[in-house]
Design a protein around this motif. Sequence first.
Motif, short mmCIF file in Angstrom:
data_model
loop_
_atom_site.label_atom_id
_atom_site.label_comp_id
_atom_site.label_asym_id
_atom_site.label_seq_id
_atom_site.Cartn_x
_atom_site.Cartn_y
_atom_site.Cartn_z
N ALA A 207 0.86 -1.19 0.00
CA ALA A 207 0.00 0.00 0.00
C ALA A 207 0.90 1.24 0.00
CB ALA A 207 -0.91 0.00 1.22
N GLU A 208 0.63 2.14 -0.93
CA GLU A 208 1.47 3.34 -1.03
C GLU A 208 1.21 4.27 0.16
OE1 GLU A 208 0.63 5.70 -4.46
OE2 GLU A 208 2.28 7.07 -4.05
N VAL A 209 -0.07 4.41 0.49
CA VAL A 209 -0.46 5.26 1.62
C VAL A 209 -1.30 4.43 2.58
CG1 VAL A 209 -1.67 7.36 2.31
CG2 VAL A 209 -0.54 7.26 0.08
N VAL A 210 -0.96 4.48 3.86
CA VAL A 210 -1.73 3.74 4.86
C VAL A 210 -2.29 4.73 5.87
CG1 VAL A 210 -1.58 2.05 6.72
CG2 VAL A 210 -0.41 1.61 4.57
N VAL A 211 -3.59 4.65 6.11
CA VAL A 211 -4.27 5.59 6.99
C VAL A 211 -4.72 4.86 8.25
CG1 VAL A 211 -6.26 7.14 7.21
CG2 VAL A 211 -5.08 6.91 5.00
N ASP A 212 -4.36 5.39 9.41
CA ASP A 212 -4.86 4.84 10.67
C ASP A 212 -6.25 5.41 10.92
OD1 ASP A 212 -5.48 4.11 13.23
OD2 ASP A 212 -3.49 4.56 14.06
N ALA A 213 -7.27 4.58 10.71
CA ALA A 213 -8.65 5.07 10.76
C ALA A 213 -9.04 5.55 12.16
CB ALA A 213 -9.61 3.96 10.31
N ALA A 214 -8.29 5.13 13.17
CA ALA A 214 -8.59 5.60 14.53
C ALA A 214 -8.19 7.06 14.71
CB ALA A 214 -7.87 4.72 15.54
N LYS A 215 -7.25 7.51 13.85
CA LYS A 215 -6.71 8.86 14.04
C LYS A 215 -7.02 9.80 12.90
CE LYS A 215 -2.70 7.16 16.63
NZ LYS A 215 -1.47 6.46 16.27
N GLU A 216 -7.29 9.24 11.72
CA GLU A 216 -7.36 10.09 10.54
C GLU A 216 -8.53 9.69 9.65
OE1 GLU A 216 -4.00 11.76 7.37
OE2 GLU A 216 -3.63 9.94 8.47
#
Length: 337
Positions: A207-216
């Motif tokens: 994955a090029e970009v990984v987003v922490d759904a708990a924070k973002e």
Amino acid sequence: MKAAVFHGAHDIRIEEYPYPKLPDDGVIIKVHSSGICGSDLHMYSRGGGDGMIMGHEFSGDIVEIGKDVKDVKICDRVVAIGGVGCGECYWCQQGQYIKCSKLSFLGYGIKGAFAEYTAIPNFKIGMYAEKLPDSVSYEEGATAEPLSVALYAVNQVQPKPDDICVVTGLGIIGICVVQILRSRGVKTIIASGRRSKRLEIAKQSGAEVVVDAAKEDIVPVVEKVAGSRKADVVFEVAGVPELFHKSLQMVHRGGKINLVGLYMEQVTWSPSVIVGNDITIIGCGLRWDLPGAVELLASGKVDTKPMITHEFPLDQTKEAFETQLTSQDAIKVIVKP
Ligand SMILES: [Zn+2]
Ligand SMILES: [Zn+2]
């Protein structure tokens, strides 16, 4: 035989259970590894299904073969998706029980694989069953079922290398979607999930970009990466109503949304957005490609080993469920009967 029998929310007991009956069109398998699925956790948390044996992501050895089954012998190492239809409707008569409206699955309508032995009806190598090559371990074999769902999800969409793909939900299926997209040359993959271990493996998986759904919030991240183009494809693997709405915001007009995760809650929305924006919404519950999944494991194009985070003996099935449910490090917890 011993089995982990479900008796209600957070109540799984190890009990003596009758040895399964051999179907003419099926086999009995001595279970080696049996993974806990997100759908098992829903039942484990909420209750219902008293007396059920869950478990549908498994591998093991054939110990008995029904008289109508071909192409296997005793001791073959196999994986299978167990399912049975009503036997009477149009689709069952065509041999396509998977389209039967009364379809029952292993671990739901049929006793599953958190047990020493399990009976698999409709056992056909190359359909919803496959032999494991020596290079694929039993533990990896137990991940073939979720991988087969991921493979089917990607095949339904047929993404091109230049497509911008979003994956929401990073359990084993979501991470496998990332790996398959990567193996097909998709360059821009934006993935969001929770739990640090899953985010880390998604990143390693391509994955090029990984987003922490708990924070973002993933929506502005996709806006930043994709700009006015927006995403071509969203795989919504989490089964979260909020992410369904966000998928509609992230995808461009004419784009595709594949709904891979099961929703436990209702979603209120207006289908007009589909009409007006020409969005294709796809469901992912039919033709899982198990032989294709075994091939991906054997070829090394997908590596599920880093996702197998915990193993428990059958006696500790309850601990295994609690770990899958709550541990920050858990991706796939496997029970070994
Ligand atoms: Zn599953
Ligand atoms: Zn039927």
